[in-house]
Design a protein around this motif. Structure first.
Motif, PDB file in Angstrom:
ATOM      1  N   PHE A 133     -36.668  48.085 -64.630  1.00 39.63           N
ATOM      2  CA  PHE A 133     -38.023  47.751 -65.080  1.00 39.63           C
ATOM      3  C   PHE A 133     -38.404  48.627 -66.274  1.00 39.63           C
ATOM      4  O   PHE A 133     -37.970  49.772 -66.367  1.00 39.63           O
TER       5      PHE A 133
ATOM      6  N   ASP B 183     -42.069  49.334 -68.968  1.00 42.87           N
ATOM      7  CA  ASP B 183     -43.285  49.076 -69.740  1.00 42.87           C
ATOM      8  C   ASP B 183     -43.130  49.930 -70.988  1.00 42.87           C
ATOM      9  O   ASP B 183     -43.359  51.141 -70.960  1.00 42.87           O
TER      10      ASP B 183
ATOM     11  N   ILE C 218     -43.338  48.450 -58.627  1.00 38.95           N
ATOM     12  CA  ILE C 218     -44.398  48.090 -59.588  1.00 38.95           C
ATOM     13  C   ILE C 218     -45.644  48.942 -59.354  1.00 38.95           C
ATOM     14  O   ILE C 218     -46.260  49.445 -60.305  1.00 38.95           O
TER      15      ILE C 218
ATOM     16  N   ARG D 295     -49.125  46.036 -65.212  1.00 36.03           N
ATOM     17  CA  ARG D 295     -48.305  44.968 -64.642  1.00 36.03           C
ATOM     18  C   ARG D 295     -48.012  43.850 -65.640  1.00 36.03           C
ATOM     19  O   ARG D 295     -46.907  43.314 -65.685  1.00 36.03           O
TER      20      ARG D 295
ATOM     21  N   ILE E  70     -45.057  44.880 -67.881  1.00 33.94           N
ATOM     22  CA  ILE E  70     -43.757  45.239 -67.297  1.00 33.94           C
ATOM     23  C   ILE E  70     -42.771  44.086 -67.442  1.00 33.94           C
ATOM     24  O   ILE E  70     -43.103  42.927 -67.177  1.00 33.94           O
TER      25      ILE E  70
ATOM     26  N   ALA F 123     -38.634  43.001 -66.370  1.00 34.54           N
ATOM     27  CA  ALA F 123     -37.643  43.358 -65.357  1.00 34.54           C
ATOM     28  C   ALA F 123     -36.358  42.585 -65.581  1.00 34.54           C
ATOM     29  O   ALA F 123     -36.369  41.451 -66.062  1.00 34.54           O
TER      30      ALA F 123
ATOM     31  N   LEU G 254     -40.552  39.129 -57.901  1.00 34.47           N
ATOM     32  CA  LEU G 254     -41.064  39.712 -59.145  1.00 34.47           C
ATOM     33  C   LEU G 254     -42.114  38.809 -59.780  1.00 34.47           C
ATOM     34  O   LEU G 254     -43.156  39.282 -60.248  1.00 34.47           O
TER      35      LEU G 254
ATOM     36  N   ILE H 132     -45.003  39.796 -62.655  1.00 30.94           N
ATOM     37  CA  ILE H 132     -44.140  40.181 -63.777  1.00 30.94           C
ATOM     38  C   ILE H 132     -43.860  38.929 -64.615  1.00 30.94           C
ATOM     39  O   ILE H 132     -43.286  37.955 -64.134  1.00 30.94           O
TER      40      ILE H 132
ATOM     41  N   ILE I 132     -38.846  38.095 -66.816  1.00 24.81           N
ATOM     42  CA  ILE I 132     -37.791  38.484 -65.879  1.00 24.81           C
ATOM     43  C   ILE I 132     -36.485  37.890 -66.368  1.00 24.81           C
ATOM     44  O   ILE I 132     -36.415  36.697 -66.680  1.00 24.81           O
TER      45      ILE I 132
END
Length: 256
Positions: free
Chosen positions: A113, A115, A140, A150, A153, A155, A207, A212, A215
């Motif tokens: 992950f 940010d 998270i 969030r 982010i 992933a 996720l 998120i 992804i």
């Protein structure tokens, strides 16, 4: 032998990598980039393999790992700790430069992950038990606690056992459907009283439900994937099916 390092486009320039089993110094069942200190491999070989992995991702960084227990627990890391005092957990989170967060797998799903704006990264070990228990959700939340948002982010889900290779029984599917009847969609019919479970799709779904927005799933099967004539990844299930006495672990790393 060239090291086998996979990167995710979603993570961009954040230092990271999902490793295969090629490019290390271990031999026999552990050939060659085995990083599992819980295995019976030569400790000197494991140390060298870990050094090579760190240098390929974040040269000079301190590798931080944990004693993985298939939990939903996430630990925030502010300084390196020795292997002898590794926390019992399944996710690591940090905003400190120079730390390489490492996850070991041999069929379970490694999830990285980031940010970028907040400068927060994390790594989670998502086997079926941890995934069902909410290890990605815990990760998270731990990221948010040190400044991540969030909606920023991203992933990436690395190599893990694929549905075609992951046979489970009635009791297994019952656990998931009792948690949420909609989980039935992650199972395909197999032989009598057995099913094929899509771990990667389940982790991706968790996720997405958690909010998120970006992804990436690498879609590589640790059990079956080949690199030339050799298996590309370590696999606990493959080693078990072959009656092999032991198995290695590959590593996934992210840092700042």
């Amino acid at each position: 032998m060239t090291i086998d390092l996979l990167r995710a486009k979603a993570l961009g320039e954040i230092p990271h990598g999902f490793f295969g089993r090629r490019g290390g110094v271990s031999t026999g069942a552990y050939a060659s980039l085995n990083v599992g200190i819980g295995s019976d491999d030569d400790p000197a070989a494991i140390a060298e393999n870990r050094r090579r992995a760190i240098e390929a991702v974040l040269p000079g960084a301190k590798l931080v790992g944990m004693y993985q227990v298939h939990s939903a627990d996430a630990v925030t890391v502010i300084h390196p700790f020795d292997d002898a005092i590794r926390p019992h957990a399944d996710a690591l989170v940090t905003n400190r430069p120079g730390l390489a967060l490492g996850i070991l797998t041999a069929d379970c799903a490694p999830v990285l992950f980031a940010d970028r704006e907040a400068g927060v990264v994390a790594a989670a070990h998502a086997g079926w038990k941890g995934a069902l228990g909410g290890v990605t959700d815990s990760t998270i939340l731990a990221m948010e606690a040190i400044g991540a948002h969030r909606d920023r982010i991203v992933a990436a889900v690395g190599p893990c056992i694929a549905r075609a290779s992951y046979e489970v029984d009635d009791g297994f599917i019952r656990r998931f459907c009792e948690a949420d009847p909609e989980n039935e969609r992650f199972f395909a019919d197999g032989r009598a009283d057995h099913y094929q479970f899509d771990l990667e799709a389940y982790v991706v779904s968790r996720l997405a439900v958690a909010g998120i927005g970006r992804i990436e799933a690498l879609g590589l099967d640790t059990y079956a994937a080949k690199d030339g004539g050799e298996t590309r990844f370590f696999s606990y299930r493959r080693a078990t099916h072959r009656g092999e006495p032991s198995y290695g672990r590959q590593i996934s790393i992210i840092g700042l």
